[in-house]
Design a protein around this motif. Structure first.
Motif, PDB file in Angstrom:
ATOM      1  N   MET A  85       3.550   2.470 -12.516  1.00  0.00           N
ATOM      2  CA  MET A  85       4.336   2.547 -13.747  1.00  0.00           C
ATOM      3  C   MET A  85       5.757   3.028 -13.454  1.00  0.00           C
ATOM      4  O   MET A  85       6.734   2.459 -13.953  1.00  0.00           O
ATOM      5  CB  MET A  85       3.642   3.485 -14.742  1.00  0.00           C
ATOM      6  CG  MET A  85       4.411   3.736 -16.015  1.00  0.00           C
ATOM      7  SD  MET A  85       3.545   4.800 -17.185  1.00  0.00           S
ATOM      8  CE  MET A  85       3.312   6.291 -16.239  1.00  0.00           C
ATOM      9  N   HIS A  86       5.872   4.069 -12.639  1.00  0.00           N
ATOM     10  CA  HIS A  86       7.182   4.622 -12.293  1.00  0.00           C
ATOM     11  C   HIS A  86       8.030   3.564 -11.597  1.00  0.00           C
ATOM     12  O   HIS A  86       9.211   3.387 -11.915  1.00  0.00           O
ATOM     13  CB  HIS A  86       6.990   5.856 -11.411  1.00  0.00           C
ATOM     14  CG  HIS A  86       8.222   6.647 -11.194  1.00  0.00           C
ATOM     15  ND1 HIS A  86       8.916   6.632 -10.013  1.00  0.00           N
ATOM     16  CD2 HIS A  86       8.904   7.478 -12.022  1.00  0.00           C
ATOM     17  CE1 HIS A  86       9.965   7.430 -10.117  1.00  0.00           C
ATOM     18  NE2 HIS A  86       9.980   7.960 -11.321  1.00  0.00           N
ATOM     19  N   HIS A  87       7.429   2.832 -10.662  1.00  0.00           N
ATOM     20  CA  HIS A  87       8.148   1.784  -9.930  1.00  0.00           C
ATOM     21  C   HIS A  87       8.609   0.668 -10.877  1.00  0.00           C
ATOM     22  O   HIS A  87       9.772   0.239 -10.820  1.00  0.00           O
ATOM     23  CB  HIS A  87       7.249   1.206  -8.832  1.00  0.00           C
ATOM     24  CG  HIS A  87       7.821  -0.012  -8.180  1.00  0.00           C
ATOM     25  ND1 HIS A  87       8.786   0.066  -7.202  1.00  0.00           N
ATOM     26  CD2 HIS A  87       7.590  -1.335  -8.394  1.00  0.00           C
ATOM     27  CE1 HIS A  87       9.119  -1.160  -6.821  1.00  0.00           C
ATOM     28  NE2 HIS A  87       8.406  -2.025  -7.531  1.00  0.00           N
ATOM     29  N   LEU A  88       7.705   0.192 -11.723  1.00  0.00           N
ATOM     30  CA  LEU A  88       8.050  -0.921 -12.620  1.00  0.00           C
ATOM     31  C   LEU A  88       9.166  -0.543 -13.585  1.00  0.00           C
ATOM     32  O   LEU A  88      10.102  -1.324 -13.805  1.00  0.00           O
ATOM     33  CB  LEU A  88       6.817  -1.385 -13.405  1.00  0.00           C
ATOM     34  CG  LEU A  88       5.694  -2.032 -12.602  1.00  0.00           C
ATOM     35  CD1 LEU A  88       4.529  -2.391 -13.526  1.00  0.00           C
ATOM     36  CD2 LEU A  88       6.169  -3.247 -11.842  1.00  0.00           C
ATOM     37  N   ASN A 111      12.831  -1.964 -13.492  1.00  0.00           N
ATOM     38  CA  ASN A 111      12.832  -2.914 -14.608  1.00  0.00           C
ATOM     39  C   ASN A 111      12.159  -4.240 -14.200  1.00  0.00           C
ATOM     40  O   ASN A 111      12.707  -5.314 -14.387  1.00  0.00           O
ATOM     41  CB  ASN A 111      14.247  -3.157 -15.117  1.00  0.00           C
ATOM     42  CG  ASN A 111      14.253  -3.716 -16.520  1.00  0.00           C
ATOM     43  OD1 ASN A 111      13.312  -3.510 -17.284  1.00  0.00           O
ATOM     44  ND2 ASN A 111      15.310  -4.440 -16.865  1.00  0.00           N
ATOM     45  N   GLU A 112      10.958  -4.124 -13.632  1.00  0.00           N
ATOM     46  CA  GLU A 112      10.198  -5.286 -13.166  1.00  0.00           C
ATOM     47  C   GLU A 112       8.943  -5.464 -14.000  1.00  0.00           C
ATOM     48  O   GLU A 112       8.308  -4.482 -14.379  1.00  0.00           O
ATOM     49  CB  GLU A 112       9.722  -5.082 -11.718  1.00  0.00           C
ATOM     50  CG  GLU A 112      10.773  -5.064 -10.676  1.00  0.00           C
ATOM     51  CD  GLU A 112      10.172  -4.831  -9.289  1.00  0.00           C
ATOM     52  OE1 GLU A 112       8.968  -5.076  -9.100  1.00  0.00           O
ATOM     53  OE2 GLU A 112      10.911  -4.391  -8.414  1.00  0.00           O
ATOM     54  N   LEU A 113       8.552  -6.696 -14.212  1.00  0.00           N
ATOM     55  CA  LEU A 113       7.252  -6.987 -14.795  1.00  0.00           C
ATOM     56  C   LEU A 113       6.219  -6.934 -13.678  1.00  0.00           C
ATOM     57  O   LEU A 113       6.541  -7.164 -12.509  1.00  0.00           O
ATOM     58  CB  LEU A 113       7.233  -8.374 -15.435  1.00  0.00           C
ATOM     59  CG  LEU A 113       8.069  -8.546 -16.698  1.00  0.00           C
ATOM     60  CD1 LEU A 113       8.072 -10.001 -17.122  1.00  0.00           C
ATOM     61  CD2 LEU A 113       7.548  -7.671 -17.826  1.00  0.00           C
ATOM     62  N   TYR A 114       4.988  -6.635 -14.043  1.00  0.00           N
ATOM     63  CA  TYR A 114       3.913  -6.621 -13.059  1.00  0.00           C
ATOM     64  C   TYR A 114       3.705  -8.037 -12.551  1.00  0.00           C
ATOM     65  O   TYR A 114       3.586  -8.979 -13.321  1.00  0.00           O
ATOM     66  CB  TYR A 114       2.617  -6.087 -13.680  1.00  0.00           C
ATOM     67  CG  TYR A 114       1.466  -6.074 -12.719  1.00  0.00           C
ATOM     68  CD1 TYR A 114       1.286  -5.009 -11.857  1.00  0.00           C
ATOM     69  CD2 TYR A 114       0.561  -7.124 -12.665  1.00  0.00           C
ATOM     70  CE1 TYR A 114       0.235  -4.984 -10.955  1.00  0.00           C
ATOM     71  CE2 TYR A 114      -0.494  -7.106 -11.775  1.00  0.00           C
ATOM     72  CZ  TYR A 114      -0.650  -6.034 -10.924  1.00  0.00           C
ATOM     73  OH  TYR A 114      -1.686  -6.022 -10.032  1.00  0.00           O
ATOM     74  N   ASP A 115       3.682  -8.189 -11.242  1.00  0.00           N
ATOM     75  CA  ASP A 115       3.474  -9.493 -10.620  1.00  0.00           C
ATOM     76  C   ASP A 115       2.245  -9.388  -9.740  1.00  0.00           C
ATOM     77  O   ASP A 115       2.224  -8.620  -8.775  1.00  0.00           O
ATOM     78  CB  ASP A 115       4.707  -9.868  -9.783  1.00  0.00           C
ATOM     79  CG  ASP A 115       4.581 -11.231  -9.130  1.00  0.00           C
ATOM     80  OD1 ASP A 115       3.666 -11.994  -9.489  1.00  0.00           O
ATOM     81  OD2 ASP A 115       5.410 -11.519  -8.248  1.00  0.00           O
TER      82      ASP A 115
END
Length: 189
Positions: free
Chosen positions: A171-174, A178-182
């Protein structure tokens, strides 16, 4: 009319006009009122949360729905304010306590000093991620299942705490990037 029938079925030894049947009818009406209020609050939360940039990022994780994402954001606040995922763990209260004295080394426990509501929401989120992993596997669910099947398994709750910590890192990384989960990037090995 429906409440009366339900009340009669739930208290068949009582007369339809008895106090027990009337109490059950009143309680059934209260449950219906609370369920309607809950549904209304969820609609309001969704409307307010549509403008938050974190919501689509969290909802992109398999198993995380709009309600869970909004509840996490409500309890954690702005995730960007945490310098690391370990800081989120400490805020929630799932950071580990290590006690050593000479040759004695105690078992590690979570601190439980943090936000209990966020801890409960996160625990439920992990259960959701695991339940959808049959159709949409994630690295979190793969690690959870691997640890659970291990011969040295330490219990479901401890494994879930480890998964919660891993979810916090994700969660912190995304959110920071500002990335969607891939699923191709965060796919189980």
């Amino acid at each position: 009319l429906l409440q009366s029938r339900l009340a009669q079925n739930s208290a068949p030894a009582k007369e339809p006009q008895s106090h027990a049947v009337r109490a059950v009818i009143a309680l059934a009406k209260e449950v219906e009122r609370i369920n309607q209020l809950k549904a209304q609050i969820i609609v309001e939360m969704t409307t307010l949360g549509e403008n938050l940039s974190e919501v689509p990022l969290l909802v992109s994780i398999p198993g995380i729905g709009i309600k869970t994402a909004l509840c996490l954001i409500a309890e954690l606040g702005d995730v960007r304010r945490f310098h690391s995922a370990n800081a989120i763990n400490a805020y929630i209260g799932i950071d580990l306590i290590r006690y050593e004295s000479g040759q004695y080394e105690a078992k590690m426990h979570i601190r439980k000093r943090g936000n209990p509501y966020a801890r409960k929401i996160l625990y439920r989120a992990i259960l959701n991620i695991i339940s959808v992993s049959q159709y949409q596997p994630t690295l979190i669910s793969a690690n959870y299942k691997r640890k659970k099947q291990s011969a040295q398994s330490h219990g479901t709750k401890k494994i879930a705490i480890a998964a919660m910590s891993q979810f916090n890192r994700l969660m912190h990384h995304l959110i920071l990037n500002n990335e969607l989960y891939d699923s191709t990037t965060f796919m189980p090995e």
